[in-house]
Write a protein that holds these residues in place. Structure first.
Motif, mmCIF file in Angstrom:
data_model
loop_
_atom_site.group_PDB
_atom_site.id
_atom_site.type_symbol
_atom_site.label_atom_id
_atom_site.label_comp_id
_atom_site.label_asym_id
_atom_site.label_seq_id
_atom_site.Cartn_x
_atom_site.Cartn_y
_atom_site.Cartn_z
ATOM 1 N N GLU A 1 -5.471 -7.795 -15.563
ATOM 2 C CA GLU A 1 -5.107 -9.203 -15.720
ATOM 3 C C GLU A 1 -3.605 -9.271 -15.920
ATOM 4 N N ILE A 2 -2.936 -10.135 -15.141
ATOM 5 C CA ILE A 2 -1.501 -10.327 -15.309
ATOM 6 C C ILE A 2 -1.270 -11.815 -15.529
ATOM 7 N N HIS A 3 -0.807 -12.162 -16.735
ATOM 8 C CA HIS A 3 -0.598 -13.553 -17.118
ATOM 9 C C HIS A 3 0.890 -13.882 -17.098
ATOM 10 N N SER B 1 -7.683 -1.710 -8.861
ATOM 11 C CA SER B 1 -8.800 -1.996 -9.749
ATOM 12 C C SER B 1 -9.856 -2.771 -8.970
ATOM 13 N N PRO B 2 -11.121 -2.701 -9.382
ATOM 14 C CA PRO B 2 -12.136 -3.503 -8.697
ATOM 15 C C PRO B 2 -12.022 -4.998 -9.006
ATOM 16 N N SER B 3 -11.343 -5.359 -10.108
ATOM 17 C CA SER B 3 -11.198 -6.761 -10.490
ATOM 18 C C SER B 3 -9.735 -7.020 -10.854
ATOM 19 N N VAL B 4 -9.102 -7.984 -10.156
ATOM 20 C CA VAL B 4 -7.693 -8.288 -10.389
ATOM 21 C C VAL B 4 -7.525 -9.787 -10.581
ATOM 22 N N GLY C 1 4.640 -5.076 -5.128
ATOM 23 C CA GLY C 1 3.882 -3.857 -4.892
ATOM 24 C C GLY C 1 2.675 -4.166 -4.041
ATOM 25 N N SER C 2 1.775 -3.204 -3.953
ATOM 26 C CA SER C 2 0.551 -3.423 -3.198
ATOM 27 C C SER C 2 -0.621 -3.508 -4.159
ATOM 28 N N CYS C 3 -1.663 -4.190 -3.708
ATOM 29 C CA CYS C 3 -2.854 -4.399 -4.526
ATOM 30 C C CYS C 3 -4.050 -3.840 -3.780
ATOM 31 N N ARG C 4 -4.813 -3.006 -4.450
ATOM 32 C CA ARG C 4 -6.029 -2.442 -3.857
ATOM 33 C C ARG C 4 -7.188 -2.804 -4.764
ATOM 34 N N MET C 5 -8.204 -3.465 -4.189
ATOM 35 C CA MET C 5 -9.360 -3.893 -4.975
ATOM 36 C C MET C 5 -10.623 -3.193 -4.475
#
Length: 136
Positions: free
Chosen positions: A81-83, A94-97, A107-111
């Protein structure tokens, strides 16, 4: 981890004005409000507080960025979680972003599941020679 602790209780705090460099491994929920440089590993939750500055490779179960800055890659087995007004410069996996409006993310995001490994070798691109067909 002691099962009598509430899920939201902080078990350790690196407060404002503190600096730490090295490897951090922990159980429970740890909050960083100061400066940390190094490596962080845990099977539990890491909270990056407002004003925190973290330069680290992070590999934990859950990461919650509440306004601090993270420079480095984050792998979380359960969730990230990024607030706002958080800032993450690095790749996340992460499986949940969750990324709030107003967050700065570079950056890159991998779910997908963090522990997943390919069951077989990656397929070769179409038209690529197979190893049994190659000649010297």
């Amino acid at each position: 981890m002691d099962s009598s602790l509430p899920a939201t209780e902080i078990t350790a705090l690196l407060g404002r004005g503190t600096q730490f460099e090295g490897k951090l491994a922990f159980e429970g929920r740890v909050r960083i409000d100061g400066v940390f440089k190094g490596e962080i590993k845990s099977e539990d939750t890491l909270v990056i507080g407002e004003g925190a500055e973290v330069h680290a490779e992070v590999d934990v179960a859950t990461v919650i960025v509440r306004g601090g800055q993270v420079h480095g890659n984050i792998r979380a087995k359960h969730a990230i979680e990024i607030h706002a007004p958080g800032k993450v410069i690095g790749n996340i996996h992460s499986p949940s972003v969750f990324i709030d409006r107003g967050v700065e993310f570079q950056g890159s995001c991998r779910m997908d599941p963090v522990d997943s490994k390919p069951a077989t070798a990656p397929a070769k691109p179409a038209g690529a020679p197979r190893s049994s067909q190659q000649t010297a």
